[in-house]
Design an enzyme around this catalytic site. Structure first.
Site, PDB file in Angstrom:
ATOM      1  CD  GLU A  50       4.536  -9.275  -2.260  1.00 29.13           C
ATOM      2  OE1 GLU A  50       5.110  -9.458  -3.352  1.00 29.13           O
ATOM      3  OE2 GLU A  50       3.365  -9.612  -2.042  1.00 29.13           O
ATOM      4  CG  HIS A 322       0.688  -3.928  -5.689  1.00 29.45           C
ATOM      5  ND1 HIS A 322      -0.276  -3.691  -4.735  1.00 29.45           N
ATOM      6  CD2 HIS A 322       0.675  -5.276  -5.880  1.00 29.45           C
ATOM      7  CE1 HIS A 322      -0.827  -4.826  -4.374  1.00 29.45           C
ATOM      8  NE2 HIS A 322      -0.262  -5.810  -5.054  1.00 29.45           N
TER       9      HIS A 322
END
Length: 555
Positions: A50, A322
């Site tokens: 990402e 995350h």
């Protein structure tokens, strides 16, 4: 070429860097680069997911250019795959492998199909010898937007895990150290997880050091079946490796909690004993051993932990939604040949999930031929397990991951010799056993269920195309006979919109759904073939109907 190291440090992180969507994207990703540059120990290989924009990629590269001078940003799909690999050593070869199955263009609001998700592959030489090569495979699989038995994207993630396992296996057959990293959007010992570990000579490094770690969040059926207490936030980080969705991550806080963050505000803390029912492990490092025969040794897991948990120094927020997973692999030479009177003895590890297949075995190294002074040979208490159920009332003490020789199954000799190709003279079983035929049947059942859904979608969209053509013709005829007023305009507008919508559905039925069904047919053949190779009755090629008709068996 610099001196060959005996350890390789790996970091994988989902950066949450979606343009226009992710909050505080530029500030967070720049700080990610700073923290990577200041990390101790310094990482040798970093895999990012990402990281969607070149701007963010170059921002991280600027911060890490002195410790990670080499890097590759991978291009894929209409908006990019969001994958990047940074390395201490030169990247000799690079490939972007796109998944044959990856979402649907009709789900444009989710975007997985449009970004062209796949596997970023990099061949990196860490030493002068022919086999001193590491092949890194970085991925971000399809997101689990749906849950439960009706998850229509499960078939996509299974197919993607299968493709990853083939890439890992191919690199291992070339005699290279293989490392598979990324956000796999799966929980441990799930069907997707077992596809990778059963069909590639790699291990989930976290489960090597933490074999009793969780199988998902507290409400996951597999985890609930173990009857373990709901873990604390600290335990979930240290023992379960839950780098996603835990209470330590500020992006999982409520809006009211996030108001406590910001420039000039005191740091908001989370008590370590906070109950964490949602934390889970989606980010993984899978590692092989390298060519053990050629190197006279191989790579074993020394250390694994959840990292990048610090917050932005000014904004107070977590650096991503995350946390990172960090692992250290250590090169370990082959032990002496075991004594004939004291052969290696396979010792089964208690199965943490009674309704799943035990896929991990440990090896008890021969005491006379290996240094076992630090091995804890105390047997597991009989009261710890009963009928496969964990009986501790409170969260057990986390297993320290700083020392990989605290038990026989984690000892480097045991890790190394568990690989089936460690050395032909060592009659050691593999830690990986073939999947039972029932698992392949489960995969095929899921696949066929999804195929029926897509075939129905294709028929509906094809019919919509023909219906729109009829509506368009009817409207044009109506225009011919209508008076010269607003009625003609309405009929022309309806005919145009109908034709556009029908054409889009017709193209989807002809191009996307047709190609998807063909990719599913290939996946089906490979699963049936793998089932046959692993002991089931062989299947004849003609049993798989190649007809393009609408029969469900042949698709």
């Amino acid at each position: 070429m610099e001196k060959v190291l005996t350890e390789i440090s790996i970091v994988t992180l989902n950066c949450w860097g979606l343009k226009y969507i992710s909050k505080l994207r530029r500030e967070r990703l720049t700080e990610i680069g700073r923290q990577l540059a200041a990390a101790d120990p310094q990482p040798h290989i970093v895999a990012l997911q990402e990281c969607w924009t070149q701007e963010d990629y170059h921002s991280i590269r600027r911060e890490t250019r002195f410790i990670l001078p080499y890097g590759k940003f991978y291009h894929s799909g209409a908006f990019g795959g969001g994958l990047a690999i940074l390395s201490r050593w030169p990247i000799e070869e690079s490939t972007m492998f796109r998944y044959p199955l990856n979402g649907r263009p009709t789900a444009f609001f989710r975007g997985d199909w449009f970004v062209g998700k796949g596997v970023a592959c990099a061949k990196i030489r860490y030493g002068p010898e022919p086999k001193q090569v590491v092949e890194v495979f970085n991925t971000h699989t399809h997101a689990p937007y749906e849950h439960g038995p009706n998850d229509s994207y499960l078939c996509h993630r299974m197919a993607q895990s299968w493709e990853m396992s083939k890439l890992l296996r191919g690199a291992a057959e070339r005699g290279h150290l293989v490392i598979g990293v990324g956000d796999f959007n799966m929980v441990p010992l799930s069907l997707e997880h077992r596809l990778i570990t059963a069909h590639a000579p790699v291990r989930d490094v976290w489960r090597v050091l933490h074999p009793e770690s969780s199988l998902g969040p507290a409400d996951h059926p597999a985890e609930k079946a173990r009857r373990r207490p709901i873990p604390t936030a600290e335990f979930n980080i240290r023992e379960n490796g839950a780098a996603s969705d835990g209470p330590y991550n500020t992006w999982r806080w409520t809006r009211q909690q996030q108001k406590l963050l910001g420039p000039g505000k005191p740091a908001a803390t989370i008590p370590p004993d906070t109950i964490d029912a949602r934390g889970k492990r989606l980010d993984y490092v899978f590692a092989g051993s390298g060519d053990i025969a050629a190197l006279n040794g191989g790579w074993v897991v020394r250390h694994a932990n959840v990292g990048m948990m610090m917050r932005h120094p000014k904004l107070g927020c977590s650096l991503s939604d995350h946390f990172a997973v960090e692992a250290t692999l250590a090169f370990h030479p082959l032990p002496k040949k075991p004594s004939k009177t004291r052969p290696l003895r396979p010792t089964a590890i208690p199965n943490p999930r009674p309704d799943s297949e035990t896929i991990v075995n440990s090896l008890e190294p021969d005491i006379a031929d290996a240094d076992t002074s630090t091995i804890n040979t105390t047997p597991i208490p009989s009261h710890a397990f009963h009928n496969g159920t964990y009986l501790h009332i409170q969260s057990p003490t986390p297993t320290p991951s700083e020392d990989f020789s605290t038990s026989a199954s984690k000892h480097p000799d045991a890790q190394l010799l568990s690989f089936p190709h460690a050395n032909p003279q060592y009659p050691t079983p593999s830690i990986v056993v073939p999947l039972p035929s029932t698992v392949y049947d489960e995969i095929l059942a899921t696949l066929h269920k999804y195929v029926r859904r897509e075939r129905s979608q294709r028929r509906w969209r094809a019919r919509h195309f023909f219906a729109s053509a009829v509506v368009t013709v009817a409207c044009l005829v109506g225009v011919w006979f209508s008076p010269r007023n607003y009625v003609a305009f309405v009929l022309m507008l309806v005919s145009s919109l109908s034709l556009v919508a029908g054409t889009i559905d017709g193209l989807l039925a002809l191009l996307f759904f047709k190609s998807e069904l063909r990719a599913l047919k290939e996946f089906e053949w490979e699963i049936i073939n793998a089932k046959a190779i692993n002991g089931a009755a062989p299947i004849q090629d003609e049993e798989i109907d190649e007809d393009d008709g609408d029969d469900e068996e042949g698709w």
